[in-house]
Design a protein around this motif. Structure first.
Motif, PDB file in Angstrom:
ATOM      1  N   GLN A  29       0.716  -1.338  -0.095  1.00 43.10           N
ATOM      2  CA  GLN A  29       0.134  -0.026  -0.154  1.00 43.10           C
ATOM      3  C   GLN A  29       0.966   1.194   0.007  1.00 43.10           C
ATOM      4  O   GLN A  29       0.355   2.319  -0.475  1.00 43.10           O
ATOM      5  CB  GLN A  29      -0.841   0.117   1.114  1.00 43.10           C
ATOM      6  N   SER A  30       2.093   1.306   0.676  1.00 44.19           N
ATOM      7  CA  SER A  30       2.878   2.407   0.610  1.00 44.19           C
ATOM      8  C   SER A  30       3.425   2.672  -0.654  1.00 44.19           C
ATOM      9  O   SER A  30       4.424   3.620  -0.914  1.00 44.19           O
ATOM     10  CB  SER A  30       3.932   2.181   1.758  1.00 44.19           C
ATOM     11  N   GLY A  31       3.422   1.452  -1.657  1.00 44.07           N
ATOM     12  CA  GLY A  31       4.314   1.722  -2.977  1.00 44.07           C
ATOM     13  C   GLY A  31       5.911   1.199  -2.873  1.00 44.07           C
ATOM     14  O   GLY A  31       6.459   1.580  -3.677  1.00 44.07           O
ATOM     15  N   LEU A  32       6.184   0.661  -1.715  1.00 45.08           N
ATOM     16  CA  LEU A  32       7.586   0.025  -1.813  1.00 45.08           C
ATOM     17  C   LEU A  32       7.913  -0.983  -2.672  1.00 45.08           C
ATOM     18  O   LEU A  32       8.931  -1.040  -3.365  1.00 45.08           O
ATOM     19  CB  LEU A  32       7.759  -0.591  -0.106  1.00 45.08           C
ATOM     20  N   VAL A  33       6.704  -1.850  -3.099  1.00 50.61           N
ATOM     21  CA  VAL A  33       6.945  -2.937  -4.021  1.00 50.61           C
ATOM     22  C   VAL A  33       7.198  -2.249  -5.492  1.00 50.61           C
ATOM     23  O   VAL A  33       8.296  -2.584  -6.076  1.00 50.61           O
ATOM     24  CB  VAL A  33       5.890  -3.895  -4.107  1.00 50.61           C
ATOM     25  N   GLN A  34       6.618  -1.328  -5.750  1.00 48.85           N
ATOM     26  CA  GLN A  34       6.539  -0.668  -7.131  1.00 48.85           C
ATOM     27  C   GLN A  34       7.938   0.084  -7.048  1.00 48.85           C
ATOM     28  O   GLN A  34       8.910   0.254  -8.042  1.00 48.85           O
ATOM     29  CB  GLN A  34       5.461   0.433  -7.289  1.00 48.85           C
ATOM     30  N   LEU A  35       8.276   0.829  -5.878  1.00 45.02           N
ATOM     31  CA  LEU A  35       9.520   1.327  -6.138  1.00 45.02           C
ATOM     32  C   LEU A  35      10.764   0.504  -6.272  1.00 45.02           C
ATOM     33  O   LEU A  35      11.597   1.013  -6.802  1.00 45.02           O
ATOM     34  CB  LEU A  35       9.762   2.454  -4.439  1.00 45.02           C
ATOM     35  N   LEU A  36      10.733  -0.481  -5.501  1.00 48.03           N
ATOM     36  CA  LEU A  36      11.983  -1.532  -5.421  1.00 48.03           C
ATOM     37  C   LEU A  36      12.002  -2.257  -6.959  1.00 48.03           C
ATOM     38  O   LEU A  36      13.068  -2.526  -7.397  1.00 48.03           O
ATOM     39  CB  LEU A  36      11.734  -2.661  -4.523  1.00 48.03           C
TER      40      LEU A  36
END
Length: 143
Positions: A29-36
């Motif tokens: 939800q915080s967007g960490l997956v997309q950022l990584l």
């Protein structure tokens, strides 16, 4: 969710959310997956709550090994699993120390105020801790 560098210095502390939420859900939800997945190649040493993110981030999230045998595991597997688990734990100990530094602040250890303010308090303490750790690093280099 707290992100530290290799020496345990706090780099990022996510805002808190009301209620309970699984670690992996908060990361998504915080967007960490997309950022990584799209960002620079960095390795994230995570605990077991983030198992499964490694496949979604191209292997950038490293979690403890998953048990393949629930019951009646062969002796060789138990030994191998224990070695892998200890190796991951040894690499991750500095991350845990960074998180512990946050928890040592009285404002977080004994929060008696309103829940609506805890996110602001966490962010403020993380900023103060980061500044303190940077100042300690700078003074150590000057000596």
């Amino acid at each position: 969710m707290v992100v530290t560098d290799g020496n345990g210095r706090v780099l990022f502390c996510s805002p808190t959310r009301p209620g309970s939420c699984a670690d992996i859900t908060q990361a998504r939800q915080s967007g960490l997956v997309q950022l990584l997945a799209d960002g620079p190649a960095v390795d994230i040493l995570a605990d077991a709550g983030y198992q499964g993110l490694g496949a979604q981030t191209g292997g950038r999230v490293i979690t403890p090994p998953h048990r393949k045998f629930k019951k009646n595991a062969p002796d060789w597997y138990e030994e191998m699993h224990e070695r892998q688990r200890k190796a991951h734990s040894s690499r991750r100990i500095r991350v845990e120390h960074g998180i512990a530094h946050l928890k040592n602040w009285r404002a977080l250890a004994r929060h008696l105020g309103r829940r609506e303010h805890i996110s602001d308090i966490v962010q403020a303490v993380a900023g103060l801790l980061s500044h303190q750790q940077t100042a300690d690093l700078t003074s150590a280099r000057q000596m």
